[in-house]
Design an enzyme around this catalytic site. Structure first.
Site, mmCIF file in Angstrom:
data_model
loop_
_atom_site.group_PDB
_atom_site.id
_atom_site.type_symbol
_atom_site.label_atom_id
_atom_site.label_comp_id
_atom_site.label_asym_id
_atom_site.label_seq_id
_atom_site.Cartn_x
_atom_site.Cartn_y
_atom_site.Cartn_z
ATOM 1 N N HIS A 184 28.168 3.528 -0.893
ATOM 2 C CA HIS A 184 27.267 2.966 -1.949
ATOM 3 C C HIS A 184 25.627 3.733 -1.772
ATOM 4 O O HIS A 184 25.238 4.033 -2.702
ATOM 5 C CB HIS A 184 27.217 1.608 -1.667
ATOM 6 C CG HIS A 184 26.449 0.924 -2.638
ATOM 7 N ND1 HIS A 184 26.880 0.380 -3.913
ATOM 8 C CD2 HIS A 184 25.127 0.445 -2.959
ATOM 9 C CE1 HIS A 184 26.113 -0.150 -4.710
ATOM 10 N NE2 HIS A 184 24.909 -0.100 -4.145
ATOM 11 N N GLU A 185 25.348 3.429 -0.388
ATOM 12 C CA GLU A 185 23.739 3.704 -0.327
ATOM 13 C C GLU A 185 23.743 5.253 -0.214
ATOM 14 O O GLU A 185 22.731 5.885 -0.963
ATOM 15 C CB GLU A 185 23.117 3.219 0.917
ATOM 16 C CG GLU A 185 23.286 1.775 1.084
ATOM 17 C CD GLU A 185 22.577 1.047 -0.082
ATOM 18 O OE1 GLU A 185 21.721 1.839 -0.684
ATOM 19 O OE2 GLU A 185 22.866 -0.114 -0.227
ATOM 20 N N HIS A 206 22.997 6.254 -3.945
ATOM 21 C CA HIS A 206 21.376 6.150 -3.896
ATOM 22 C C HIS A 206 20.789 7.404 -3.499
ATOM 23 O O HIS A 206 19.644 7.924 -4.345
ATOM 24 C CB HIS A 206 20.895 4.883 -3.462
ATOM 25 C CG HIS A 206 21.312 3.722 -4.224
ATOM 26 N ND1 HIS A 206 20.863 3.374 -5.381
ATOM 27 C CD2 HIS A 206 21.773 2.589 -3.749
ATOM 28 C CE1 HIS A 206 21.202 2.265 -6.159
ATOM 29 N NE2 HIS A 206 21.916 1.524 -4.837
ATOM 30 N N GLU A 252 21.492 2.295 -9.749
ATOM 31 C CA GLU A 252 22.780 1.526 -9.472
ATOM 32 C C GLU A 252 24.148 2.419 -9.902
ATOM 33 O O GLU A 252 24.969 2.112 -9.232
ATOM 34 C CB GLU A 252 22.672 0.020 -9.661
ATOM 35 C CG GLU A 252 21.634 -0.804 -9.066
ATOM 36 C CD GLU A 252 21.632 -0.865 -7.684
ATOM 37 O OE1 GLU A 252 22.981 -0.584 -7.175
ATOM 38 O OE2 GLU A 252 20.671 -1.013 -7.063
#
Length: 499
Positions: free
Chosen positions: A264-265, A268, A294
């Site tokens: 997930h990160e 980003h 996001e």
């Protein structure tokens, strides 16, 4: 030097100072000893005052006016940059330096105290500090609302989702809140009718988890010459585009939580690294709001890395890292892993929530923070309101405040108005991934081989490389051929969980 060129010079300096602030925030969450909290609060507050002073300088208003008169001579990216400069100026000049300093210090104190209160599940410990933050956030939001011509909550939202309005979010979230309960029950009924997937049992050593995480980060396209992975209480992506810092938290009984957090990160981080280098220190070169940010993390984690195709690549890596005589071989089969990573189960923790229940977590927080900003919900009543909302939206009640209203850092860190961007981002992610796969049909097959270049290339061209050149709605429509459409997200959920 023209007025516009002078603005570029000033905003370059502003961006460099804000980048320094970002690295200090990262250090505060990962490396800083507890005794450094007061000094760090002072450093951050003074940097915030300096940054505010650059924007609030009376000369800047004259420069903006003059540059707008020269607009016909500007290149398209410069005109977009000037638009973003004006937006930042409006936010900054709505509040005075004293409020900026007071809010920065209050947030630093509150975040530091949250790191003690959360493990103890002690909301009473932090409530006075959070009340101070909330009062200052309301004051800043009201001042900005007067200049933006919107509600106090919308002024706070505008910092994370420029132009966002509660009427549209309410419409989308009310629609999802009506759709999700019956859909969730259909998915759970289908799961109950099938044999349970085989779950790998630990322990899973942290060193092995980290090594696998770093390997997958590299597979996705993360550049370790321009970033690093660390540990923090709450996973996040920070730093700057040329030095991206991401964090996770490990559990030796559950490798999936940390692994999916890293994926997930990394989404980003890939967005930050892909922002246009030629516009690096200008507003137009920055990320286009948090719903789009996001969307990039959720596109990588949910759309790509929980797909059936990715399990073909992931399965042998997991088997080689964690496999042993105590784990049945069937646990590492791609089909079994896919069922595990698309399993729906209402839970208390947002960051660990599955794709179907996650929007309910966001809708709850959005409704609560909107009520708190409006004064319709007192802080003393937050834990009970949280539990009531969890019961209504997910049918479960947290056993304590650590797993309830203390679990997220956002309110304690001053990020009011941020939460709706998570679900707006999930819908955007589904629509972008759908468009990418239609434009480049080879993407799913490449993902199955651990080749993310086709997907990353499409994102670089259509999202990352655009920076803030276009408003969010226009960028989405240009990239996907339609405005943001919740039906695309619903179609994705039906396809993955019921078809």
């Amino acid at each position: 030097m023209t007025a516009y060129q002078e603005l570029e010079r000033r905003f370059h300096r502003l961006r460099a100072l804000r980048d320094a602030t970002g690295v200090l925030h990262w250090d505060m969450s990962t490396m800083m000893p507890p005794g450094g909290a007061a000094a760090r609060a002072e450093q951050l507050a003074q940097l915030q005052v300096v940054c505010h002073g650059i924007l609030a300088d009376p000369a800047l208003a004259d420069l903006l006016d003059a540059a707008e008169e020269e607009a016909a001579t500007l290149a398209p990216w410069q005109a977009a940059n000037l638009r973003e400069m004006r937006h930042q100026w409006i936010h900054a000049t709505a509040v005075d330096a004293g409020l900026v300093e007071a809010l920065s210090k209050a947030v630093s104190r509150c975040e530091t105290l949250w790191r003690k209160a959360r493990p103890l599940a002690d909301f009473a410990m932090i409530r006075p500090s959070l009340a101070e933050v909330l009062a200052l956030v309301r004051e800043a939001g009201a001042a900005k609302a007067a200049k933006l011509g919107c509600s106090t909550y919308e002024a706070l939202l505008d910092e994370y989702e420029p132009g966002g309005r509660t009427a549209e979010i309410d419409r989308i979230f009310d629609d999802l809140a009506a759709f999700l309960p019956d859909f969730r029950e259909s998915v759970l009924e289908r799961q109950r009718a099938r044999p349970a997937p085989v779950e790998p049992v630990g322990p899973f050593p942290v060193a092995a988890q980290r090594a696998l995480a770093e390997r997958l980060m590299a597979t996705l396209g993360f550049d370790f010459d321009h970033g690093r992975l660390d540990v923090s209480l709450h996973p996040f992506c920070g730093g700057v585009p040329d030095d991206v810092r991401i964090t996770t938290r490990y559990d030796e009984a559950d490798f999936a939580s940390a692994l999916m957090g890293v994926l997930h990160e990394t989404g980003h981080a890939l967005y930050e690294r892909g922002l246009p280098a030629d516009w690096r220190y200008q507003p137009v070169g920055q990320a286009r709001g948090m719903s789009l940010h996001e969307s990039q993390s959720l596109l990588i984690e949910m759309q790509a890395c929980r797909s059936r195709a990715f399990m073909d690549y992931l399965a042998p890596l997991l088997r080689g890292t964690f496999g042993g005589p105590s784990v049945p071989p069937a646990a590492w089969e791609p089909d079994n892993l896919y069922r595990l990573y698309t399993r729906v189960e209402p839970g208390f923790i947002r960051v660990d929530a599955d794709e179907v229940t996650y929007p309910a977590h966001v809708i709850l927080r959005y409704r609560l923070e909107k009520d708190m900003i409006a004064g319709a919900l007192n802080l003393a009543d937050l834990p009970a309101a949280w539990n009531d909302g969890m019961r209504a939206l997910l049918g479960i009640v947290p056993p304590n405040d650590r797993e309830g209203c203390l679990q997220d850092i956002h309110w304690f860190d001053g990020a009011w108005g941020y939460f709706p961007t998570y679900t707006l981002g999930a819908m955007t992610a589904a629509q972008l991934f759908d468009a990418a796969c239609r434009a480049r049909p080879e993407i799913p097959g490449a993902i199955a081989r651990g080749d993310f270049e086709p997907l990353l290339g499409w994102l670089r061209e259509n999202v990352h490389g655009m920076g803030s050149f276009l408003p969010t709605a226009e960028l989405i429509e240009r990239a996907t051929g339609r405005p943001l459409d919740p039906e695309v997200f619903k179609r994705h959920l039906r396809s993955r969980y019921l078809d």
